[in-house]
Scaffold this motif. Structure first.
Motif: not given
Length: 352
Positions: A46-51, A190-194
């Motif tokens: 989750k942390q990596m996806l958000n960054t 997917l709360d932030r763009p990837l």
């Protein structure tokens, strides 16, 4: 002459990577004994996806596009394909069409590779927000018909394919007019763009801890069922606080994990003498390896692995390579790597 050197030289002639003028591949050495792939826990992800229709006719080539496909071992790799040119078509959208299993470009997917988007998936549109360098992709409902085990690989394939297009650095997923806040099967957020910060083919370095890790991406080698060499990007979680280029090169030298089917492209006794960024923006990597002497050509697969790895971790900087204080470092492709070299425009052009 050392055995590693013989192997590198023997395989350098079968090169594959577009430079973009010359194709080169990877030397084939045995993967080093190490721990197997250690998938990250959910909170780290989750942390990596958000960054961070009909099968096309083979041979009808009009334009090149690089897409990320699953190989025979399930690892994602960039593959450059020649597909028909469609006047007025959105290049990013056409590249995603290749990712549809059994889609209209299925005939262009090389043996040993697989498209990951579910059969029947339709790409309604790809809109690019140039200010935010964001691609918004809208699919039909069939996009959601995938196995839970494929969820992360699907997101990686989409993200890395789209961000290979100029002006796109992140992407967002919609289905039938609705923005997804999480993936529908395994609920990846997917709360932030990837972006490429999510990594690809994610592994943990042996000495890294999840709670204090940073991602770097390196390029190893593999073989198709027909024996064609190609590069595979692997994101390693490494201890934080390191220079990203230095850490990535350390992982490149450390080599692949045992059992993942990848092979090393650089001898494990190679050392990094220095890494410097010049006024021209190019990164100079100085290596020490007793294997190579003045006047000898260095295997292109070794040099290109360094170029790809450094470029991936330095914002696409050009790369020059020094080795053993040689006056020039010339690859088996006759290219002078003592001069700045760009990341290839096309990678892994694999014929069907």
């Amino acid at each position: 002459m050392k055995r590693n050197k013989r192997n590198l030289r023997r395989l350098s002639a079968a090169g594959l990577l577009a430079v973009p003028i010359v194709l080169s591949g990877c030397g084939i050495l045995s993967g080093k004994q190490s721990e197997g792939i250690d998938p990250p826990p959910a909170q780290v992800e989750k942390q990596m996806l958000n960054t961070a229709g009909s099968t096309a006719a083979q041979g009808d080539i009009g334009t090149q596009t690089t897409v990320y496909l699953a190989d025979a071992r399930g690892m994602l790799a960039p593959v450059t394909l020649g597909i028909p040119k469609v006047e007025g078509a959105n290049a990013a959208q056409e590249s995603l069409e290749v990712l549809v299993s059994g889609g209209r470009y299925a005939g262009y997917v090389p043996q040993g590779f697989q498209a990951l988007l579910p059969a029947g998936t339709q790409i309604h549109q790809v809109k690019v927000d140039p200010e935010n360098k964001l691609a918004v992709v809208e699919f039909n409902k069939s996009f959601t018909n995938y196995k839970a085990a494929d969820e992360r690989r699907i997101l990686e394939a989409l993200t890395w394919t789209l961000t290979g297009h100029e002006g796109i650095e992140q992407m967002q997923v919609w289905v039938d007019g609705v923005k997804l806040t999480e993936m529908p099967v395994n609920h990846t957020p997917l709360d932030r763009p990837l972006s490429r910060a999510m990594g690809i083919n994610l592994q943990k370095a042996d000495d890294a801890m999840y709670s204090s890790s940073s991602p770097v991406t390196v390029y190893f080698s593999s073989l198709t069922p027909d024996g064609i060499q190609y590069y595979v990007p692997v994101t390693r979680l490494v201890p934080t606080g390191q220079d990203s280029v230095q850490a990535a090169l350390n992982e490149l030298i450390r080599g692949p994990h045992y059992g993942d089917g990848l092979v090393e492209v650089i001898p494990d006794d190679t050392t990094i003498a220095s890494i410097e960024k010049g006024e021209d923006g190019a990164v100079t990597v100085s290596l020490q390896d007793s294997m190579f002497e003045q006047g000898e050509q260095v295997p292109t697969e070794l040099l290109q692995a360094v170029v790809l790895t450094v470029a991936e971790n330095s914002g696409d900087a050009k790369v020059r390579i020094r080795m053993n204080d040689l006056a020039e470092v010339v690859g088996t492709d006759s290219r002078n790597y003592s001069e700045p070299v760009s990341r290839p425009e096309f990678i892994n052009e694999i014929s069907i």
